[in-house]
Write a protein that holds these residues in place. Structure first.
Motif, PDB file in Angstrom:
ATOM      1  N   ASP A 711       8.267  71.762  12.049  1.00 46.86           N
ATOM      2  CA  ASP A 711       7.779  70.943  13.157  1.00 46.86           C
ATOM      3  C   ASP A 711       7.375  69.555  12.670  1.00 46.86           C
ATOM      4  N   CYS A 712       6.685  69.501  11.520  1.00 53.04           N
ATOM      5  CA  CYS A 712       6.275  68.203  10.969  1.00 53.04           C
ATOM      6  C   CYS A 712       7.476  67.365  10.561  1.00 53.04           C
ATOM      7  N   GLN A 714      10.464  67.400  11.860  1.00 50.00           N
ATOM      8  CA  GLN A 714      11.110  66.872  13.063  1.00 50.00           C
ATOM      9  C   GLN A 714      10.353  65.671  13.596  1.00 50.00           C
ATOM     10  N   ARG A 715       9.028  65.737  13.567  1.00 51.23           N
ATOM     11  CA  ARG A 715       8.222  64.605  14.056  1.00 51.23           C
ATOM     12  C   ARG A 715       8.382  63.393  13.150  1.00 51.23           C
ATOM     13  N   CYS A 716       8.326  63.642  11.848  1.00 45.12           N
ATOM     14  CA  CYS A 716       8.444  62.520  10.899  1.00 45.12           C
ATOM     15  C   CYS A 716       9.829  61.894  10.979  1.00 45.12           C
ATOM     16  N   LYS A 718      11.626  61.557  13.620  1.00 42.45           N
ATOM     17  CA  LYS A 718      11.751  60.751  14.842  1.00 42.45           C
ATOM     18  C   LYS A 718      10.973  59.451  14.728  1.00 42.45           C
ATOM     19  N   THR A 719       9.801  59.470  14.115  1.00 45.54           N
ATOM     20  CA  THR A 719       8.982  58.249  13.983  1.00 45.54           C
ATOM     21  C   THR A 719       8.561  58.074  12.537  1.00 45.54           C
ATOM     22  N   THR A 758       2.437  63.356   7.706  1.00 42.77           N
ATOM     23  CA  THR A 758       2.690  64.139   8.919  1.00 42.77           C
ATOM     24  C   THR A 758       2.033  65.508   8.816  1.00 42.77           C
ATOM     25  N   GLN A 762      -0.691  66.652  11.625  1.00 37.79           N
ATOM     26  CA  GLN A 762      -0.442  67.820  12.469  1.00 37.79           C
ATOM     27  C   GLN A 762      -1.404  68.959  12.154  1.00 37.79           C
TER      28      GLN A 762
END
Length: 1760
Positions: A711-712, A714-716, A718-719, A758, A762
């Motif tokens: 999950d982390c 994927q977030r990292c 994207k941004t 990240t 999170q």
């Protein structure tokens, strides 16, 4: 009559007992009596086949001896033979049989062989040999057989001595021999009585050659019907063929290959049909015998009929034809006119006859032939006609398997290489033909259709076989691509390069021949559907093994398509990420692996590897995508990494993630960081109902951590820039700013990934939102703790990680979980562990807990009981994981004993779990070193240990223990350790050193660890990798920062250092920088600080470190010279100090001043030596006062080369040194230095200008003993292993004789006395050098010395060939002959011998002195051989005796002797004779005094024409050959061509003698029995008619072009395979006489239109070059404007480099060269760009010569 009949039965038992009895019986007149006597003799003399060897005292031998002494040559038997009637067949049979038996007996021992010699001589005479041959042609079988037996006895007599004569007299053309060869196979016979099954393998090579040349058809008869013979006969015939023919290197290979052609081999191969044992021995299988024989002669290049080919390149034209164009003809052009473009035509035809799909032996033979001869593969497919149409039959399976095996043959990389230069391959600029590459990779017999149908077949066996074949084709294609790419990169080609274009063409062709990618995808999808059906419908028939094999091969095909044909795979509409379902499905079945067959599990591993490799090489894979389920690709890969226990799968996943994530901003800064994140992932599994002691449910840690990390990520992803800013903010925090920590862009690889930020964000968000369970929180905190400790090994500073730990602690403390006191305590312990390590990696000292906790004790007892009684083996690993969880969450402390028990319990249940447990063992409470006896058990537990864990559990006491320190270092190198792993380990030690900077006792121990790591890395890493770690004299990246620390520590704490610490200091001193070493040296030399003075051991290391820098910093070190010399008395080994002083002194002198170029080992290149010399020259004027007392040096007893260097340096810098050395020589008649050192000192002393002045004032008698010492070393130098040192002694002796004029008479007397006492064995080239020097410089004064040395030399030569049997003397003589074979030694020895023989010709010219020189004489045109020939001529003049009687034993090889002059001529090297003819030495004169020795550049590479002429004259006098083969062998030596070329010699004597010998040869040829007789006579007649009549007494001279043409024509007659033979023959036959004023065949060959036009043009250019020797030849050229033609060709043929080079190599007369070059310049200037001419010649003055102008113009043309 009746009494006669009664005595008949007793006759066979009668034996002769005396010679008289034999003679009396043989003297009978009645035929019956003679028959009885001869029968008795035959029976008595017959040697039975099974009879043991005949003894010397055998009664039969004694009887024969007594008989032959009374009847020499068995005249009694020959008288019977002469008087017998031709119709008395029985009598004749007995006569022949008796002679045969007698020869067999007499041949048994050398003592009796002379008795048989008259018999043999009679039998081979024309009279009796004709009778024997008549018997062979008769019809009487017994007489034929005994005649054959007699010929066999003649052949075997005296080990084959008369075999050649037997061969010449035997009637091979008789028809009886083929009939006999056929008769020997009729019926069964006793094998050991078959004579033909036992041919003698000791036949001489000359006889074998003659037999194969003249009677090849007879030998071939042996193989016709061989397949019908018995096993023993088949085996014997093939064994003798191998040992007697193929293994005999003296028999020409062309003869052997011509014998074993396709016809003979086809007869041999028929034995393959007999593939079962034919007697009681099961190993006696005829097919095996012939198989091994065929493998021996067909599968090894260079052996048998197998020739080394050019791999995938077509065959070049024969080297003997000497093609002028080195550029190979394009394979795509002119294929219609090329015939036989392969080397192995015989093997190509053999392959057609092999039944590869029926016999495994023949299949193996075919495979090995194709492997040995790659050129045959391309042409094999059309002739093999393998049926590849898919069908479920055994024959198709055999065909497709053989097809795949042939395709799998390796790529012939060696054929791509032209040569190996200095270990670097020089590649062919032209690639192999495309068709050849394709036929070796994917043969074109409708292969695409066959493979596509095979993959779509209904039979699983057909599918698997087809897929396996396609896999082999793709792997071969991949190997070919890599080979082409390697050559392309080596040649540095661009897109227009030939290899690059060939690779593109190959890819396009292969794409046409492989099945479409959709076919392969459908094949794999069908298997996946079958698996899905099986999972849903259990009743469907399902074979797990079959499915595993097909699935594995399908995934392998997909991977190979992606790897080799990525463009083809990209065109298909296929989601490559769906393949991860293979890995995802295996995770769900992880617990049920025990139900799967072990063999299928191996296939499952291979499937996974194929999928992972495919994804790694695909550009379409997206790690953030989905696999069709809710999980992302990253999630599946991380789960697979954690779940698998296979190292290969784990490595493949790591490689895939490394490749996928390195392209993103997450790990773009350092792709290697991915491995650290993977190592931090949890691997422990838990049961579904696992709980803590207080009842909290523990969930799966891998699921929690992997889902969170995914999950982390994927977030990292994207941004990313948001988290990069957070990372920068972390580095700019207040605590880190105080430490100077900043985020430097140039060092991004030392920073963590933004994914770390990240993770923190999170984690904080989820904790605040209470989205994580207590168990998941513990799992994530533990993961972050492991990750931070891993990241510590790559970061320069721990400050950012401490900030992470602080933030993590704030998150946990701000949001604690309710009712989870044990979990919270466990989390806190993880944070404490992290903070403690980040604060201080290694603690000064750990105090272990000694309190015993009862709760822990009772639990351990319960676990031990449970493990012994109730626990099943299947649950041992899970039980071990439960124990680790219990240890992590309990609040009770544990002492060392309890921890040791827990480690033992976990180890007993699972060693893998013990490795995990050690990661959770808190270093602040317990240490691994205390819980486990690692010193004793390291070998069995090394897989459970890691360097970082052991380092975290170490304190200063641990590092002080040598045993534990060794284990710590070994844990780093226990596996294949990379350079990055070593660097991370060093970084951890660096952090530990920084964290203990306040502790003075800590630094030395950490530095010792670093030293151990570096020293171990030196032995484990290769030189290139170690160069990054190894410490040198310039700068070092990793440990240079520690030099100043070591310097300060030694300077301040030297007096308190222990012995171990001093030993560690000694290791590091040599690695310090030069400035740090000078600081320690100043401290040591400072008398005001005695406490800082280094002891002898440290001082020795300090000097060792300074020795690296002294040469480059000699000017700086000059001020320390005196002080360093005073330290010499403190050292037990002063050689290093002497080396420093020598470098300091020599640094101020020009390089090579003393006559020796002393360069350092790393200055072996010329450029380095030049820089070294420049550095010396810059400093040569900076002379200084060394304050070194020369007397101290001379008084030392421990001399070294460095000590001598110091003395020599002072000799050139200090003016008083010469007098001191001279006084030392006077006082020390036996100097303590070595002879080598004494010679260097004396050479420098003699070179000194001051010494020449001292010689006029001082008494030099004391130098005489030193002269004798050097002279003794020179005389024993022959057996010295240091030839360079002996050369130095010789030079020194010569200089002393030249310069020491005051004592020269004394020196000469000593030299003469020693030379007279010199043993002949010690005669060497060094003594000859001294004699030559004495003779040239002091002729009269040194005459006695020269005479003594010459006398020793003559005795040496006499002893060399005195015939002594002394082994030591023989070895010495061999060594001297080898010395003579070296040009330098040979010239010196020959010069001395030449001088000696001419000084005293009457004494020296003795036969005993001349005969040994024959072995040294090589017959070449070298100076040494010409001097020896002059000695032979001197012998004839002095003794009035011809030396011809000695020369009949001369041989061109020094290792053998000839039996006659004919044999000596036949042993000449044809190549050297041809070179003598083409490069005739026109400077050669009849006497050596008239020769121009300066013109001899390659005299040793050609024969002396004068010697060849004289040798040929001796041959004609003794007798010419009597057989046709003898004549042919004579002419094939090319000696006759040399005689013809000698008619154009410059010397009158040579011309006259050669003309006379040619006339005698012409007369002898009139009666020669030779097929080529008329051809040779025709050539000689043309020569005779071309020789003009001389107007004076001087012999006429023909132009060289005429004699060269005739020489080539004569050579072509006996070498008809040469392409020039039909051309010269046609040219000469068309002319009744030769035009000597014209260049023969000029226009016809220069402008030839035949298929071989390039050969012919190149030949005529070389012909013109060989013939241009004088102005007479130039006049011949001018007649046809030949030079103008060549100039035109030179200008027009720009690409034909060989032709242009040949034109430039034509040697023109000096007076005509300018005019010829003007012609070429005119042609070049006519087509050149005027601007380029002006640009190239703007600096050329008008005074340039024509040749210089031509060179300038030629350069401009090349640039254009």
């Amino acid at each position: 009559m009746p009494p006669t009949r009664n005595t008949q039965p007793r006759r066979p038992d009668h034996k002769f007992t005396s010679a008289a009895d034999v003679r009396r019986s043989l003297g009978a007149q009645e035929e019956s009596s003679l028959i009885d006597a001869l029968t008795t003799l035959r029976n008595q003399f017959t040697v039975k086949p099974d009879e043991p060897s005949v003894s010397v005292s055998d009664e039969r031998l004694l009887l024969i001896k007594a008989w032959l002494e009374k009847s020499p040559g068995a005249q009694d038997v020959f008288n019977i033979w002469d008087t017998a009637n031709p119709r008395q067949m029985n009598l004749l049979s007995l006569v022949v049989s008796v002679l045969s038996s007698m020869l067999t007996l007499l041949s048994a021992h050398y003592l009796y062989q002379p008795l048989a010699q008259p018999i043999v001589k009679s039998l081979v005479s024309q009279q009796y040999s004709h009778r024997l041959n008549t018997y062979l042609g008769g019809s009487h079988n017994d007489l034929v057989l005994v005649t054959m037996k007699l010929f066999n006895s003649l052949s075997n007599f005296a080990s084959g001595r008369e075999r050649k004569a037997t061969f010449e007299v035997f009637a091979w053309e008789t028809k009886t021999l083929p009939r006999l060869l056929h008769m020997r196979r009729k019926g069964k016979s006793d094998d050991h009585l078959d004579i033909l099954s036992r041919p003698d393998g000791t036949t001489s090579s000359a006889v074998k050659t003659a037999f194969l040349e003249q009677r090849r058809d007879i030998f071939v008869l042996l193989f016709k019907g061989l397949w019908q013979d018995q096993y023993s006969l088949v085996r014997k015939v093939l064994e003798v063929c191998w040992t007697g023919l193929w293994s005999d290197q003296k028999v020409r290979r062309t003869l052997k290959v011509g014998l074993f052609n396709e016809t003979v081999l086809s007869q041999v191969m028929r034995v393959y049909e007999r593939d079962v044992a034919e007697d009681s021995d099961l190993e006696h299988i005829p097919a095996d015998v012939v198989h091994h024989y065929m493998l021996a002669i067909c599968t090894r290049p260079g052996v048998g009929v197998c020739f080394k080919d050019r791999g995938w390149y077509p065959r070049e034209l024969d080297q003997e034809e000497k093609v002028p164009d080195n550029t190979p003809e394009s394979p795509e052009e002119g294929s219609s006119r090329r015939i036989g473009r392969i080397y192995n035509k015989i093997l190509a035809n053999v392959l057609k006859m092999l039944k590869v799909n029926e016999d495994p032996r023949q299949q193996e033979l075919a495979l090995k032939i194709l492997a040995a001869c790659p050129e045959l593969v391309a042409g094999y497919w059309s002739s093999a006609a393998l049926a590849l149409e898919p069908r479920n039959s055994s024959k198709w399976l055999a065909n497709i398997a053989f097809f795949g095996t042939v395709v799998s043959l390796p790529v012939p990389h060696s054929s791509f290489v032209l040569s190996e230069a200095s270990g670097k391959a020089v590649y062919n600029p032209a690639p192999p033909p495309l068709t050849t590459i394709v036929e070796n990779t994917m043969p074109s017999a409708h292969i695409k259709a066959h493979l596509s149908r095979g993959l779509q077949a209904t039979s699983s066996l057909v599918q698997h076989s087809t897929a396996l074949t396609l896999v082999k084709c793709l792997r071969k294609y991949d190997a070919v691509l890599r080979a082409l790419d390697e050559v392309e990169n080596a040649l540095e080609e661009d897109e227009e390069g030939q290899w690059h274009r060939r690779r593109s063409e190959l890819e396009r062709e292969i794409r046409k021949r492989v099945p479409e990618f959709q076919v392969v995808v459908a094949f794999a999808q069908k298997l996946a559907d079958l698996s899905a059906v099986q999972d849903s419908i259990q009743s469907v028939p399902y074979n797990p093994a079959k499915y595993a094999l097909l699935s594995e091969i399908a995934q392998r095909l997909l991977w190979l398509y992606q790897r080799s044909l990525p463009s083809l795979a990209a065109e298909a509409r296929f989601d490559i990420g769906k393949l991860l379902s293979v890995l995802e499905g295996s995770l769900e079945a992880r617990e049920s692996t025990s139900e799967v067959n072990a063999s299928n599990s191996g296939m499952d591993v291979l499937r996974k590897l194929h999928v992972l490799r495919l994804l790694s090489e695909s550009d379409q894979f997206n790690w953030s995508g989905k696999t069709g389920t809710s999980r992302s690709n990253l999630n599946v890969l991380l789960r697979g990494y954690v779940a698998t226990t296979n190292r290969d799968i784990r490595a493949a996943i790591t490689h895939l993630l490394h490749r996928a994530l390195s392209a993103s901003l997450l790990f773009q800064h350092d792709p290697e960081e991915v491995a650290l994140w993977l190592e931090a992932l949890p691997v422990m599994t838990r049961c579904p109902d696992t709980r803590t002691p207080d009842g909290v449910l523990l969930t799966s840690e891998p699921d929690a951590v992997i889902s969170f990390v995914d999950d982390c990520a994927q977030r990292c992803f994207k941004t990313p820039y948001r988290y990069l800013e957070n990372l920068e903010e972390l580095f700019r925090s207040a605590d880190n700013a105080a430490e100077g920590v900043t985020l430097v862009a140039g060092q991004s690889d030392r920073h963590p990934s933004p994914l770390l930020m990240t993770i923190l964000e999170q984690f904080e968000a989820k904790v605040k939102g209470q989205l994580l369970s207590a168990s998941d929180t513990l799992a994530i905190v533990t993961f972050i703790r492991k990750l931070c400790l891993k990241l510590l090994s790559k970061m320069d500073h721990a400050g950012p990680l401490r900030a992470v730990a602080t933030r993590l602690n704030n998150i946990i403390m701000g949001h604690p979980h309710a009712d989870t006191s044990l979990i919270l305590s466990a989390i806190q312990r993880e944070l404490d562990y992290l903070n403690s390590i980040l604060l201080r990696v290694v603690r000064p000292r750990l105090t272990p807990n000694t309190d015993r906790d009862e709760h822990v004790e009772s639990f351990l007892e319960m676990v031990e009981i449970q493990g012994e009684t109730t626990l099943l083996p299947q649950g041992w690993q899970q039980s071990a994981y439960d124990l680790i969880d219990w240890y992590r969450v309990i609040n009770h402390s544990m002492n060392i004993q309890q921890a040791s028990r827990l480690c033992l319990i976990i180890e007993q249940r699972s060693k893998k779990s013990l490795r995990e447990f050690l990661k959770y063992l808190r270093a602040g409470e317990l240490r691994v070193w205390d819980c486990i006896d690692l010193v004793r058990r390291y070998a069995e537990l090394k897989d459970c240990l890691s360097f970082d864990v052991l380092l975290f559990h170490s304190d200063l006491d641990t590092l002080a223990n040598a045993g534990r320190r060794e284990i710590l270092v070994q844990s780093l190198f226990k596996d294949a350790t990379s350079l990055r792993d070593i660097g991370r380990a060093i970084t951890l030690v660096h952090h530990a050193l920084l964290s203990c900077c306040q502790n003075d006792a800590a630094a030395p121990r950490f530095l010792v660890v670093l030293s151990d790591i570096v020293s171990t890395a030196q032995s484990r890493l290769n030189a290139k990798e170690f160069s990054l770690l190894h410490v040198g004299k310039d700068e070092q990246r990793l440990i240079r920062d520690f030099g100043a620390r070591w310097t300060v520590m030694i300077k301040e704490n030297l007096s308190v250092l222990s012995s171990d610490e001093k030993a560690t200091c000694a290791l590091w001193i040599k690695y310090m920088a030069f400035e740090d070493l000078l600081v320690l040296l100043d401290c040591t030399l400072d008398p005001s600080e005695p406490s800082c003075r280094l002891d002898s051991e440290l001082l020795q290391e300090l000097l060792q470190g300074l020795s690296y820098f002294a040469g480059a910093n000699s000017y700086v070190m000059q001020r320390y010279a005196g002080a360093l010399w005073r330290l010499r008395s403190q050292l037990s080994r002063p050689h290093t100090l002497d080396s420093i002083l020598a470098q300091v002194l020599s640094g101020s002198l020009p390089l090579g001043l003393g006559g020796f170029l002393s360069s350092s080992p790393d200055e072996s290149m010329l450029s380095d030596i030049i820089l070294h010399a420049q550095r010396h020259w810059v400093q040569h004027g900076r002379l200084f006062e060394s304050t070194i007392d020369v007397a101290d040096i001379l008084s030392t007893t421990d001399w070294s080369d460095s000590t001598v260097d110091v003395l020599l340096g002072l000799l050139y810098t200090e003016s008083a040194t010469e007098a001191s050395i001279l006084s030392w020589l006077k006082a020390s008649p036996t100097a303590p230095c070595t002879t080598d050192q004494l010679a260097r000192i004396l050479l420098a002393l003699l070179d000194s200008q001051r010494f020449n002045e001292l010689t006029l004032q001082e008494d030099l008698q004391s130098i005489v003993p030193h002269f004798d010492r050097l002279l003794k070393a020179v005389m024993s130098g022959k057996y010295s292993i240091d030839a360079e040192a002996v050369d130095t002694y010789t030079t020194c002796v010569s200089k002393m004789l030249r310069q020491l004029t005051s004592i020269r008479p004394k020196l000469l007397i000593n030299l003469q006395r020693r030379c007279e006492a010199l043993q002949a064995d010690y005669m060497s080239s060094h003594m000859i050098r001294i004699a030559k020097f004495v003779q040239s410089t002091m002729d009269v004064e040194g005459a006695k010395v020269v005479e003594a040395i010459v006398d020793r030399g003559l005795k040496w030569i006499a002893q060399l060939y005195s015939g002594t049997d002394n082994e030591a003397s023989t070895q010495t003589n061999v060594g001297l002959v080898e010395d003579f074979s070296r040009p330098s030694s040979a010239e010196s020895v020959a010069h001395v011998l030449h001088t000696a023989f001419h000084l005293h010709p009457s004494n020296a010219c003795q036969p005993t002195h001349i005969e040994p020189l024959l072995r040294l004489y090589g017959g070449t045109a070298s100076v040494s051989d010409r001097r020896l020939l002059d000695i032979f001529q001197l012998f004839e003049v002095t003794r009035k005796t011809s030396i011809a009687s000695l020369f009949h034993r001369w041989s061109a090889s020094r290792d053998s002797r000839a039996g006659s002059t004919l044999e000596a001529v036949q042993n000449l090297d044809p190549n050297l004779c041809l070179k003598t003819c083409l490069s005739f030495p026109d400077w050669r004169r009849a006497t050596i005094d008239s020769d121009d020795e300066n013109s001899v550049l390659h005299g040793s590479s050609m024969y002396d024409p004068l010697f060849l002429i004289l040798l040929f004259a001796q041959l004609l006098q003794e007798g010419t050959p009597t057989t046709a083969s003898g004549w042919v062998q004579l002419f094939r030596t090319n000696i006759a061509s040399v005689l013809i070329r000698a008619v154009s010699a410059q010397d009158d004597f040579i011309r006259a003698t050669s003309i006379a010998q040619l006339a005698a040869l012409h007369k002898c040829l009139q009666e020669a029995d030779m097929q080529e007789q008329q051809h040779v006579i025709y050539v000689l007649n043309l020569l005779k008619d071309a020789i003009p009549k001389s107007e004076d007494d001087s012999p006429p001279r023909l132009p060289v072009y005429t004699t060269l043409l005739l020489a080539h024509a004569l050579r072509g007659i006996f070498y008809p395979a040469n392409f020039i033979y039909p051309i010269t023959a046609r040219f000469l036959l068309q002319r009744s006489e030769l035009d000597t004023g014209d260049v023969p065949m000029l226009f016809g060959m220069l402008y030839s239109s035949s298929e071989q036009w390039k050969k012919e043009r190149g030949w005529i250019v070389r012909f013109l070059s060989d013939g241009m020797v004088s102005s007479a030849e130039w006049n011949v050229l001018k007649r046809r404007h030949t030079w103008d033609l060549l100039a035109s060709l030179f200008q027009s043929e720009e690409k034909d480099k060989a032709l242009r080079r040949g034109v430039l190599e034509i040697r023109l007369p000096a007076e005509e060269e300018a005019l010829a070059w003007i012609r070429i310049v005119e042609n070049i200037l006519a087509v050149l760009d005027s601007a380029k001419i002006e640009q190239s010649t703007h600096d050329v003055s008008q005074g340039y010569s024509t040749a210089q102008l031509a060179q300038t113009a030629y350069s401009a043309k090349l640039s254009q």
